[in-house]
Design a protein around this motif. Structure first.
Motif, PDB file in Angstrom:
ATOM      1  N   UNK A   1      -2.323   9.021  -9.685  1.00 18.16           N
ATOM      2  CA  UNK A   1      -2.258  10.196  -8.829  1.00 18.16           C
ATOM      3  C   UNK A   1      -3.212  10.053  -7.657  1.00 18.16           C
ATOM      4  N   UNK A   2      -2.731  10.453  -6.480  1.00 15.25           N
ATOM      5  CA  UNK A   2      -3.507  10.343  -5.243  1.00 15.25           C
ATOM      6  C   UNK A   2      -3.714  11.723  -4.638  1.00 15.25           C
ATOM      7  N   UNK A   3      -4.904  11.951  -4.169  1.00 15.48           N
ATOM      8  CA  UNK A   3      -5.179  13.152  -3.399  1.00 15.48           C
ATOM      9  C   UNK A   3      -4.764  12.932  -1.955  1.00 15.48           C
ATOM     10  N   UNK A   4      -4.733  14.001  -1.157  1.00 12.83           N
ATOM     11  CA  UNK A   4      -4.405  13.868   0.259  1.00 12.83           C
ATOM     12  C   UNK A   4      -5.311  12.842   0.949  1.00 12.83           C
ATOM     13  N   UNK A   5      -4.709  11.970   1.741  1.00 16.93           N
ATOM     14  CA  UNK A   5      -5.453  10.956   2.485  1.00 16.93           C
ATOM     15  C   UNK A   5      -5.801   9.710   1.692  1.00 16.93           C
ATOM     16  N   UNK A   6      -5.515   9.696   0.425  1.00 17.82           N
ATOM     17  CA  UNK A   6      -5.853   8.552  -0.419  1.00 17.82           C
ATOM     18  C   UNK A   6      -4.763   7.479  -0.350  1.00 17.82           C
TER      19      UNK A   6
ATOM     20  N   UNK B   1       0.835  -1.193   0.000  1.00 20.05           N
ATOM     21  CA  UNK B   1       0.000   0.000   0.000  1.00 20.05           C
ATOM     22  C   UNK B   1       0.877   1.254   0.000  1.00 20.05           C
ATOM     23  N   UNK B   2       0.385   2.299  -0.672  1.00 24.16           N
ATOM     24  CA  UNK B   2       1.058   3.597  -0.687  1.00 24.16           C
ATOM     25  C   UNK B   2       0.011   4.634  -0.300  1.00 24.16           C
ATOM     26  N   UNK B   3       0.288   5.362   0.783  1.00 19.27           N
ATOM     27  CA  UNK B   3      -0.667   6.348   1.287  1.00 19.27           C
ATOM     28  C   UNK B   3      -0.110   7.755   1.129  1.00 19.27           C
ATOM     29  N   UNK B   4      -0.954   8.663   0.672  1.00 12.58           N
ATOM     30  CA  UNK B   4      -0.577  10.073   0.581  1.00 12.58           C
ATOM     31  C   UNK B   4      -0.958  10.745   1.891  1.00 12.58           C
ATOM     32  N   UNK B   5       0.012  10.984   2.742  1.00  8.38           N
ATOM     33  CA  UNK B   5      -0.235  11.646   4.018  1.00  8.38           C
ATOM     34  C   UNK B   5       0.032  13.145   3.952  1.00  8.38           C
ATOM     35  N   UNK B   6       0.321  13.621   2.754  1.00 10.19           N
ATOM     36  CA  UNK B   6       0.586  15.045   2.567  1.00 10.19           C
ATOM     37  C   UNK B   6      -0.686  15.827   2.323  1.00 10.19           C
ATOM     38  N   UNK B   7      -0.498  17.100   1.948  1.00 12.93           N
ATOM     39  CA  UNK B   7      -1.648  17.967   1.701  1.00 12.93           C
ATOM     40  C   UNK B   7      -1.757  18.395   0.241  1.00 12.93           C
ATOM     41  N   UNK B   8      -0.989  17.733  -0.652  1.00 15.75           N
ATOM     42  CA  UNK B   8      -1.055  17.988  -2.083  1.00 15.75           C
ATOM     43  C   UNK B   8      -1.117  16.657  -2.828  1.00 15.75           C
ATOM     44  N   UNK B   9      -1.350  16.729  -4.135  1.00  9.24           N
ATOM     45  CA  UNK B   9      -1.378  15.508  -4.945  1.00  9.24           C
ATOM     46  C   UNK B   9      -0.026  14.811  -4.909  1.00  9.24           C
TER      47      UNK B   9
END
Length: 104
Positions: free
Chosen positions: A28-33, A7-15
């Motif tokens: 491409x992942x949005x924040x929290x995705x 799994x790869x999680x986007x914990x940031x606040x940008x794409x």
């Protein structure tokens, strides 16, 4: 049984771009995705080699950690298990270089 997914999680606040090599496929992942990279090959112990750069995580899939044995039978799925196509949520006007997406 070996590993077959990561799994790869986007914990940031940008794409964030998840870039799969050697096929130059982008997701491409949005924040929290969270997206999951998984091998579709049966009985293979997959090693996931990751490289992090500004706004992008690049992943290579290797059989038993051998960089000469690339796993080409893989899928990227979302949290519900839906298989995604390359270009998933790609930002409009995204620019590219030979090395992948250009993140400003």
């Amino acid at each position: 049984m070996g590993r077959n997914s990561m799994p790869v999680e986007n914990r940031g606040d940008t794409e964030l771009c998840l870039f799969i090599e050697p096929y130059c496929e982008d997701y491409w992942m949005g924040p929290g995705e969270t997206l999951t990279v998984r091998s579709e090959a049966e009985g293979v112990d997959v090693w996931f080699d990751t490289h992090v750069s500004k706004g992008c995580i690049t992943v290579w899939l290797y059989e038993d950690g051998d960089p000469y044995k690339i796993v080409g039978d893989y899928a990227v799925v979302d949290a519900s298990g839906t298989r995604l196509d390359s270009g998933h949520q790609r930002p409009r006007g995204q620019r590219w270089s030979a090395a992948g997406p250009i993140i400003d």
